[in-house]
Design an enzyme around this catalytic site. Structure first.
Site, PDB file in Angstrom:
ATOM      1  N   ARG A 138       8.759   1.536 -12.632  1.00  0.00           N
ATOM      2  CA  ARG A 138       8.025   2.474 -11.772  1.00  0.00           C
ATOM      3  C   ARG A 138       6.876   3.170 -12.505  1.00  0.00           C
ATOM      4  O   ARG A 138       6.426   4.231 -12.087  1.00  0.00           O
ATOM      5  CB  ARG A 138       8.991   3.540 -11.235  1.00  0.00           C
ATOM      6  CG  ARG A 138      10.155   2.965 -10.437  1.00  0.00           C
ATOM      7  CD  ARG A 138      11.143   4.055 -10.078  1.00  0.00           C
ATOM      8  NE  ARG A 138      12.234   3.550  -9.247  1.00  0.00           N
ATOM      9  CZ  ARG A 138      13.254   4.285  -8.828  1.00  0.00           C
ATOM     10  NH1 ARG A 138      13.335   5.568  -9.190  1.00  0.00           N
ATOM     11  NH2 ARG A 138      14.201   3.755  -8.072  1.00  0.00           N
ATOM     12  N   CYS A 157     -12.835   1.192  -7.227  1.00  0.00           N
ATOM     13  CA  CYS A 157     -12.772  -0.277  -7.296  1.00  0.00           C
ATOM     14  C   CYS A 157     -11.537  -0.682  -8.102  1.00  0.00           C
ATOM     15  O   CYS A 157     -10.651  -1.356  -7.594  1.00  0.00           O
ATOM     16  CB  CYS A 157     -14.039  -0.831  -7.932  1.00  0.00           C
ATOM     17  SG  CYS A 157     -15.522  -0.553  -6.947  1.00  0.00           S
ATOM     18  N   SER A 184     -12.219  -4.875  -5.607  1.00  0.00           N
ATOM     19  CA  SER A 184     -13.526  -5.506  -5.506  1.00  0.00           C
ATOM     20  C   SER A 184     -14.200  -5.468  -6.863  1.00  0.00           C
ATOM     21  O   SER A 184     -14.056  -4.493  -7.604  1.00  0.00           O
ATOM     22  CB  SER A 184     -14.379  -4.741  -4.480  1.00  0.00           C
ATOM     23  OG  SER A 184     -15.722  -5.163  -4.494  1.00  0.00           O
TER      24      SER A 184
END
Length: 282
Positions: A138, A157, A184
């Site tokens: 986690r 991004c 991206s």
């Protein structure tokens, strides 16, 4: 040839040969002259870098490693969202008159959250878990916070890091690995910049938690080459390559918040001619 060079060349060839074009579609990015910025894109690119073997800085052209590290420290250590705290001007495009980029990047890293052990921000939580619960599944950060998107001047991004610890046979120290998730990426302008940054982050976290650096896995949802970058990429991947440079980090620093730019060096860094005035889509 460094492994980072070979991986970059193969990735670019795959995008150019097998990617899909956004030409003619309604796209958000545009060039400074107002022209739509179309791309050739590949979905779901996954690159793996073994940081125990080499420092993954490209030699096809030089990556400004110190500037990349300064930006990393700006986000993860200084936890700032103000460009006045950054040495370079690469974020100025998204800053307001006061220098703020809104509730983005470093802002999210300094927000404290309630945990059973008390109030901590995301960076301190990672360090706490690596030291106290290294085999936890986690240990991660996430700065893509939907409730704050409307107050971000730029949506993140590279938005998430997941840390995972393994025990290599015959090694006294544990090995720190990480996954960088990116929604991206502009391959020409930002790919190796981000790879270098988050590789250094793994080195830093490993050192302050008494571990060895392992793998960085870079997952890119939308890996794209902009239309005006295609000829630049085509020339660049034909260049001569060199061995990977050597990375040095001050071994005496044991506190994540005590690292400064002077604690990092890249040695024997040979690289091809720098590419100047790369057009950036906005």
């Amino acid at each position: 040839m460094s492994y980072a060079d070979q991986l970059f060349i193969d990735m670019c060839k795959d995008i150019l040969d097998h990617g899909t074009s956004t030409e003619g579609e309604k796209v958000r990015p545009h060039w400074a002259d107002g022209t739509p910025a179309y791309t050739i894109k590949q979905f779901g690119v996954v690159n793996r870098y073994d940081l125990s073997k080499e420092f993954p800085a490209l030699t096809l052209r030089k990556t400004y490693v110190k500037s990349a590290i300064d930006e990393l420290l700006w986000i993860w250590q200084r936890k700032s969202n103000n460009v006045k705290d950054l040495k370079s001007s690469i974020w100025d495009e998204w800053a307001d008159e006061n220098g703020s980029i809104g509730k983005a990047y470093g802002y999210q890293m300094r927000v404290k959250h309630q945990y059973p052990e008390g109030m901590m921000d995301q960076v301190d939580r990672v360090i706490y878990d690596l030291k106290n619960h290294p085999f936890s599944r986690r240990i991660m950060t996430n700065i893509y916070v939907h409730q704050d998107l409307h107050e971000m001047n730029l949506y993140p991004c590279a938005y998430s890091m997941t840390f995972n610890v393994t025990q290599k046979p015959g090694h006294d120290k544990l090995t720190l690995n990480a996954i960088l998730n990116q929604r991206s990426q502009d391959i020409l302008a930002a790919n190796n910049w981000n790879v270098v940054q988050y590789s250094v982050l793994v080195y830093m976290m490993a050192q302050v938690c008494d571990m060895e650096p392992g793998e960085l896995v870079h997952v890119i949802a939308d890996a794209h080459i902009y239309d005006r970058h295609i000829p630049i990429i085509q020339e660049m991947i034909q260049r001569k390559t060199y061995p990977a440079p050597k990375f040095w980090m001050n071994p005496d620093v044991k506190d994540f918040y005590e690292f400064t730019l002077d604690d990092f060096k890249v040695e024997d860094y040979q690289a091809g001619e720098q590419i100047k005035d790369i057009p950036i889509a906005i």
